[in-house]
Design a protein around this motif. Structure first.
Motif, PDB file in Angstrom:
ATOM      1  N   VAL A   1      14.149   8.412   4.658  1.00 47.67           N
ATOM      2  CA  VAL A   1      13.490   8.634   3.376  1.00 47.67           C
ATOM      3  C   VAL A   1      12.041   9.013   3.644  1.00 47.67           C
TER       4      VAL A   1
ATOM      5  N   PRO B   1      15.200  11.521   0.049  1.00 51.33           N
ATOM      6  CA  PRO B   1      15.928  11.339   1.306  1.00 51.33           C
ATOM      7  C   PRO B   1      15.967  12.642   2.094  1.00 51.33           C
TER       8      PRO B   1
ATOM      9  N   PHE C   1      20.494   8.046  -3.072  1.00 51.55           N
ATOM     10  CA  PHE C   1      19.303   7.195  -3.006  1.00 51.55           C
ATOM     11  C   PHE C   1      19.328   6.190  -4.161  1.00 51.55           C
TER      12      PHE C   1
ATOM     13  N   GLY D   1      13.660   3.543   2.205  1.00 55.54           N
ATOM     14  CA  GLY D   1      12.638   3.828   1.209  1.00 55.54           C
ATOM     15  C   GLY D   1      11.513   2.823   1.264  1.00 55.54           C
TER      16      GLY D   1
END
Length: 536
Positions: free
Chosen positions: A359, A370, A467, A509
Motif C-alpha cells: 500500500v 494498493p 483494500f 496500509g
C-alpha cells in the motif's frame, strides 16, 4: 372448486408441513434419522413463505430471509424445504371445495444449494441427502427413480425421475447450467463477504426471474452479520429496512428475524438466560442454554461475536478495528498521484495460503492506494498449493521506484527476510526498513494513529475494493500493552486463524501511514530548494 375471499390468508405452507413431517427425518446430528416434527415457530415461517394471492393463487414471497441464532437448525429446515420443492406439491393447482389451495409438484424442479467454500457441499445439501436417503428407505415406492448421485456419472448432484435436479454449488459453479433455478438456498449469508460470494448470490437471484410459470424463489438462512462486513446478510437487512420505511417497493420479501433483547452484562444470568430463552423460541426447550451462556463468557470469546451468534444481534462496531462506512466515505477515485511525487510504502503478507500486498501513501496529501495484492484462492485445496509469485512482488516494488520518488518503505519481514534484505541492498537501508508487526505496543500505537487519521479525515484512498474489504474485515485483538495513561490498547487480526477473510492490506496500509508520519517527522516532505548559480 371454491375461490376464497380476496382478503383471506391462504397458503400452501400447511401442505408443506404435512408433507415434510410425513416423509422426512432429522438431518445430520444427534437426532439424525428420527421423526421430524416442525415446531410452531418454524411452522409459522413456512406458512408465511408459502402464502398465495387469494385471487390468482400465485406465490406472494419471492425472497425469504430466516434469521435465527446458532444451533437453531436453520440448515435442516432449508434442507426439508429443498426436498419439498423437489418432490412435493409445492405450487398452486386450484382450490378445493373449502376454498383452500391444492398443490402440485414442479414440472422440472432445478434447485441450487449454495455453499461458501469450493470443497464443501454445504450444510443444506448434507441435510437433503440424509433426508432423501430416509425417504427412499421408507417411501421409495412413492418416489421412484431418485438418484442420490452416488455413482461416478451422477456425482455432485441429485437427479429426479421425470426431470429435475438438486445441485450443490459454489461461486465458480453458480453461473453454470443456464439459469434454470426454481428454488435457491443461500446458507449462512453473514459469511458471504467475498466478492465471489456476493456475485454468486446476485447471479442466482437473477436466474430466478427467468421461469415465470415455475414461480421461483430463494431462501437465505443466517445468524446476524458483523456490521461493516458488506455481507449479503447485511445487504438483505438494509433492503428490508428500506422496504419497511417505504423507500423502495416491496418485491416479495419475507424478512423473518428474531433478536434477543439487549443484555447489558453477559455475566449476569438474570439478564442473559431470559434473553437466550426468548431468542431460541420453541427450541429453548431442548437447547442447553446454561452451556451456551458459559461459552459466551469464555475469555477467548469475543463478546461481540457471542452477541451475534447466540443473541442474534448484528455485530457491534467494537469488534471491528475500523469503521467500513467511514472508510468508504474517504474515497477519492478522481485523484491521481503525479509521477515523481514523494510516496511511502507499507508491505505485509505471507507466502502461502493467505495474501500479500503493498500500500502506497502520497506524502503530501495522505492519499493511499494498493500497488499490488496477491490473494490465495477461496478453494482450500487450491490455497494449500498456492504461493505468492515473489517475482511479481519484486517487479511491483521496482515499478513504484521507477514511477515515484519512494522515500521510505516499511516492510513486515516474516517469510520475506531474504526479499527485504534484497530490497535494502537495491534501494538502500535508509529507504527500506524492517517493521515488525508482532511488537504489541508499537503496533497498537501505529494502529491508533491510523484509525485517528481515518476519523479525522486526514487520510483518503482510491476506493479499491480489495483494500476496502481488508479494512472492513480486520477485527480487534486486545494488546498486552497499555497506553501512557494505562488504558488498554488493541492490534488487529482475522476473525479466526483459518479465515478466508484477509486483512493484509489493512496492515500494509497502517505501515504505510506510519512510514508517512516518520518521513514527515524527518523532514522528508519539505521540498528542496533549487540552488541558483550566478555567472558573472
Amino acid at each position: 372448486m371454491t375461490r376464497p375471499e380476496a382478503d383471506r390468508f391462504v397458503s400452501l405452507g400447511f401442505t408443506a408441513i404435512d408433507w415434510i413431517e410425513t416423509y422426512l427425518c432429522h438431518g445430520p446430528g444427534d437426532v439424525q434419522g428420527q421423526e421430524l416434527v416442525i415446531d410452531d415457530e418454524m411452522a409459522a415461517f413456512i406458512v408465511k413463505a408459502y402464502r398465495l394471492d387469494a385471487e390468482t393463487g400465485r406465490r406472494k414471497v419471492n425472497r425469504a430471509f430466516l434469521s435465527r441464532p446458532k444451533g437453531r437448525a436453520k440448515s435442516e429446515l432449508a434442507g426439508a424445504l429443498v426436498c419439498f420443492e423437489a418432490l412435493g406439491p409445492c405450487r398452486f393447482d386450484g382450490w378445493d371445495a373449502n376454498g383452500d389451495p391444492v398443490g402440485r409438484p414442479q414440472v422440472y424442479p432445478f434447485i441450487r444449494c449454495l455453499a461458501t467454500e469450493e470443497n464443501q457441499s454445504g450444510n443444506t445439501y448434507d441435510n437433503v441427502t440424509a433426508m432423501l436417503e430416509h425417504l427412499l428407505e421408507t417411501a421409495g415406492d412413492e418416489f421412484p427413480g431418485i438418484d442420490l448421485g452416488r455413482s461416478a456419472q451422477t456425482s455432485s448432484r441429485i437427479y429426479i425421475e421425470g426431470g429435475g435436479e438438486i445441485v450443490p454449488s459454489t461461486s465458480s459453479g453458480a453461473a453454470k447450467d443456464g439459469g434454470k433455478e426454481t428454488f435457491g438456498v443461500f446458507d449462512e449469508t453473514h459469511l458471504y463477504v467475498q466478492p465471489e460470494l456476493r456475485a454468486m448470490h446476485k447471479t442466482v437471484r437473477r436466474n430466478l426471474v427467468k421461469r415465470r410459470a415455475a414461480e421461483p424463489w430463494s431462501l437465505e438462512t443466517s445468524t446476524m452479520y458483523a456490521v461493516g462486513d458488506a455481507s449479503v446478510a447485511e445487504a438483505t437487512h438494509e433492503y428490508a429496512k428500506a422496504v419497511r420505511a417505504g423507500r423502495v417497493k416491496d418485491g416479495g420479501l419475507l424478512f423473518d428475524h428474531r433478536e434477543a433483547p439487549h443484555v447489558e452484562d453477559l455475566h449476569d444470568d438474570a439478564q442473559l438466560l431470559p434473553a437466550l430463552r426468548y431468542v431460541y423460541g420453541d427450541a429453548a426447550e431442548w437447547m442447553d442454554l446454561e452451556r451456551i451462556a458459559a461459552d459466551m463468557r469464555e475469555p477467548d470469546t469475543d463478546p461481540a461475536d457471542a452477541r451475534r451468534y447466540f443473541l442474534n444481534q448484528p455485530g457491534t462496531a467494537s469488534a471491528k478495528a475500523f469503521n467500513r462506512a467511514e472508510w468508504d466515505a474517504l474515497a477519492r477515485p478522481d485523484f491521481t498521484v503525479p509521477e515523481g511525487d514523494p510516496i511511502v510504502i507499507g508491505f505485509d503478507g505471507a507466502k502461502w495460503k493467505d495474501s500479500t500486498g503493498f500500500v502506497a501513501t502520497h506524502l503530501e496529501t495522505g492519499y493511499q492506494w494498493p500497488l499490488g495484492v496477491w490473494e490465495a484462492p477461496l478453494n482450500k485445496q487450491e490455497a494449500e498449493r498456492w504461493e505468492v509469485p515473489e517475482r511479481e512482488v519484486d517487479l511491483c516494488l521496482a515499478l513504484a521506484f521507477d514511477t515515484y520518488n519512494v522515500v521510505r518503505v516499511y516492510a513486515d519481514p516474516p517469510w520475506y527476510e531474504e526479499a527485504v534484505a534484497r530490497w535494502q541492498g537495491k534501494y538502500g537501508e535508509k529507504t527500506v526498513a524492517e517493521w515488525w508487526t508482532h511488537r504489541d505496543k508499537q503496533m497498537a500505537f501505529a494502529l491508533r494513529a491510523y484509525r485517528t487519521a481515518m476519523s479525522g479525515g486526514d487520510l483518503s484512498h482510491d476506493g479499491d475494493e480489495a483494500f476496502a474489504r481488508h479494512i472492513g474485515q480486520a477485527v480487534k485483538r486486545p494488546a498486552r500493552a497499555k497506553d501512557d495513561d494505562g488504558k488498554p490498547m488493541w492490534t488487529i487480526q482475522k476473525d479466526r486463524h483459518d479465515s478466508p477473510r484477509k486483512i493484509d492490506l489493512a496492515m500494509a496500509g497502517c505501515l504505510s501511514w506510519e512510514a508517512r508520519l516518520d518521513a514527515i517527522a524527518a523532514g522528508l516532505n519539505k521540498r528542496k530548494r533549487k540552488s541558483t548559480v550566478i555567472v558573472l
